[in-house]
Design a protein around this motif. Structure first.
Motif, short mmCIF file in Angstrom:
data_model
loop_
_atom_site.label_atom_id
_atom_site.label_comp_id
_atom_site.label_asym_id
_atom_site.label_seq_id
_atom_site.Cartn_x
_atom_site.Cartn_y
_atom_site.Cartn_z
N THR A 45 0.82 -1.22 0.00
CA THR A 45 0.00 0.00 0.00
C THR A 45 0.85 1.25 0.00
N VAL A 46 1.82 1.31 0.89
CA VAL A 46 2.66 2.51 1.01
C VAL A 46 3.51 2.71 -0.24
N ILE A 47 4.13 1.64 -0.72
CA ILE A 47 4.98 1.74 -1.92
C ILE A 47 4.14 2.10 -3.14
N GLY A 48 3.04 1.38 -3.34
CA GLY A 48 2.22 1.61 -4.52
C GLY A 48 1.62 3.00 -4.58
N ASN A 49 1.05 3.46 -3.48
CA ASN A 49 0.44 4.78 -3.46
C ASN A 49 1.48 5.89 -3.50
N SER A 50 2.66 5.65 -2.94
CA SER A 50 3.73 6.64 -3.02
C SER A 50 4.20 6.81 -4.45
N ILE A 51 4.27 5.70 -5.20
CA ILE A 51 4.65 5.77 -6.62
C ILE A 51 3.62 6.58 -7.40
N VAL A 52 2.33 6.32 -7.13
CA VAL A 52 1.27 7.07 -7.82
C VAL A 52 1.38 8.56 -7.49
N ASP A 77 -5.39 6.86 1.02
CA ASP A 77 -5.01 5.45 1.21
C ASP A 77 -3.81 5.33 2.15
N ILE A 78 -2.80 6.16 1.90
CA ILE A 78 -1.60 6.13 2.75
C ILE A 78 -1.94 6.56 4.17
N GLY A 79 -2.74 7.61 4.29
CA GLY A 79 -3.11 8.10 5.63
C GLY A 79 -3.88 7.08 6.44
N GLU A 80 -4.88 6.44 5.81
CA GLU A 80 -5.67 5.44 6.54
C GLU A 80 -4.82 4.24 6.93
N THR A 81 -3.98 3.77 6.01
CA THR A 81 -3.13 2.61 6.28
C THR A 81 -2.16 2.89 7.42
N ASN A 102 -5.74 10.00 25.09
CA ASN A 102 -5.60 11.03 24.04
C ASN A 102 -5.11 10.42 22.72
N ALA A 103 -4.18 9.46 22.81
CA ALA A 103 -3.70 8.80 21.60
C ALA A 103 -4.82 8.01 20.93
N CYS A 104 -5.71 7.47 21.74
CA CYS A 104 -6.84 6.72 21.21
C CYS A 104 -7.78 7.64 20.43
N LEU A 105 -8.04 8.82 20.98
CA LEU A 105 -8.89 9.79 20.28
C LEU A 105 -8.23 10.24 18.98
N ALA A 106 -6.90 10.43 19.00
CA ALA A 106 -6.19 10.82 17.78
C ALA A 106 -6.26 9.70 16.73
N ASN A 107 -6.10 8.45 17.19
CA ASN A 107 -6.20 7.31 16.28
C ASN A 107 -7.59 7.23 15.64
N MET A 108 -8.62 7.45 16.43
CA MET A 108 -9.99 7.46 15.91
C MET A 108 -10.16 8.55 14.85
N PHE A 109 -9.65 9.74 15.13
CA PHE A 109 -9.79 10.85 14.20
C PHE A 109 -9.16 10.52 12.85
N PHE A 110 -7.91 10.06 12.85
CA PHE A 110 -7.21 9.85 11.58
C PHE A 110 -7.80 8.68 10.79
N VAL A 111 -8.20 7.60 11.46
CA VAL A 111 -8.80 6.47 10.75
C VAL A 111 -10.08 6.91 10.06
N PHE A 114 -9.48 9.75 7.15
CA PHE A 114 -8.96 9.27 5.87
C PHE A 114 -9.91 8.28 5.20
N SER A 115 -10.63 7.50 5.98
CA SER A 115 -11.62 6.59 5.40
C SER A 115 -12.75 7.38 4.74
N SER A 116 -13.23 8.42 5.42
CA SER A 116 -14.29 9.27 4.84
C SER A 116 -13.77 10.01 3.61
N LEU A 117 -12.49 10.36 3.62
CA LEU A 117 -11.89 11.04 2.47
C LEU A 117 -11.86 10.11 1.26
N GLN A 118 -11.59 8.83 1.48
CA GLN A 118 -11.63 7.85 0.39
C GLN A 118 -13.02 7.81 -0.23
#
Length: 326
Positions: A45-52, A77-81, A102-111, A114-118
């Protein structure tokens, strides 16, 4: 005065644990193989999307509205992964299942962000195809780089606001009974269900998130393709229809890969009483696999990107051939 005291006492009673324990994959037999699969998925995922991302950023021929959307999708894709899989691998490699509040709330936010952004990016790409096929003469007037910048700026701002509201709704809950999350990340549903105070706002947020980023986008995409197929039926030659339809193949595959696993997991949860382990595996696959497949689909189905990759490979391989011939 009494109401003020009541509100004060209610705020005092809110309990936030220092840590949460994420135990989503711990009860799964032979989970080692699944973690190996997740690591391979993360790497691809990281390699493929970074190439794109690099191809689109470095080649001016791809600085068009369509590829602006593809760039945004690869970024999501990279952000969610990165929000999901490294934390899961940490749990496996270091047997570390805890995460601070607090880290849990941050994890929830980013997941969720980025999923909603997809999801919304797939709607924008459907809009791009709809205008290109149904209104070809007005395409460049309606869809251009400036309009795409405005659209995605609005999407980022709107998604951030919605997901922040969801995270804030979690922060007002009191976790006085349990701090064990039955999921593989800080998932909104399993978290608010184990709270011991009023959860009505969280129920509304869960419904809102599902409607905004699963139901509504899917309906809009289906309606846009109904319009596209109607426009294709008016083209007199089969060659013309196939040529126009080929421009939609990549997007249709992306839509199917993203929405089908999510819809199947939701339907299975409604119709069948899934065990916690089955729910964790099905939802984690629905989140992890699409970001891995998206860049592969675009590279294999997009002539412009394939041509650029061929040119780069030829340039790199030419000096090697010359050295061998010498």
């Amino acid at each position: 005065m009494n109401s003020v005291n009541a509100n004060f006492s209610q705020n005092i009673s809110i309990v936030h644990p220092q840590y949460f324990f994420i135990i989503g994959l711990t009860g799964i037999s032979n989970s080692t193989y699944y973690y190996i699969f997740l690591f391979i998925t993360y790497f691809i995922t990281v390699i493929g999307n970074s190439i794109v991302l690099l191809i689109i950023a470095l080649h001016r021929s791809l600085h068009s509205p369509k590829y602006f959307g593809v760039f945004n999708l690869a970024l999501a894709d990279i952000g969610e992964t990165n929000a999901l899989i490294p934390n899961m691998m940490k749990n496996f490699l270091f047997d570390s299942q805890y995460i601070t509040f607090n880290a849990c709330l941050a994890n929830m936010f980013f997941v969720f962000f980025f999923s909603s952004l997809q999801s919304v990016t797939l709607v924008v790409l459907a809009y791009d195809r709809f205008i290109a096929i149904c209104l070809p003469l007005r395409y460049h007037a309606i869809v251009n780089n400036s309009s795409m910048v405005l659209i995605f700026s609005a999407i980022w701002a709107f998604n951030s606001s919605v997901v922040v509201l969801m995270v804030v709704s979690i922060s007002r809950l009191s976790f006085c009974e349990s701090n064990v999350i039955q999921s593989y990340f800080c998932d909104h549903g399993p978290m608010f269900r184990m709270a011991c105070n009023d959860k009505s706002i969280n129920n509304i947020m869960a419904f809102l998130i599902s409607a905004l980023y699963i139901v509504v986008p899917l309906i809009i995409i289906v309606l846009s393709y109904l319009g596209i197929f109607l426009a294709l039926s008016k083209i007199t030659t089969w060659q013309g229809r196939l040529k126009a339809l080929k421009t939609c193949v990549s997007h249709l595959l992306l839509v199917g890969i993203y929405f089908l696993p999510i819809c199947c997991s939701y339907i299975a949860a409604l119709l069948v009483s899934l065990s916690p382990n089955a729910r964790v595996i099905s939802t984690s696959l629905a989140y992890a696999v699409p970001p891995m497949l998206n860049p592969i689909i675009y590279v294999l189905n997009t002539a412009e990107i394939k041509d650029i990759i061929r040119k780069v490979v030829k340039k790199r391989s030419a000096p090697i051939r010359e050295n061998i011939s010498k």
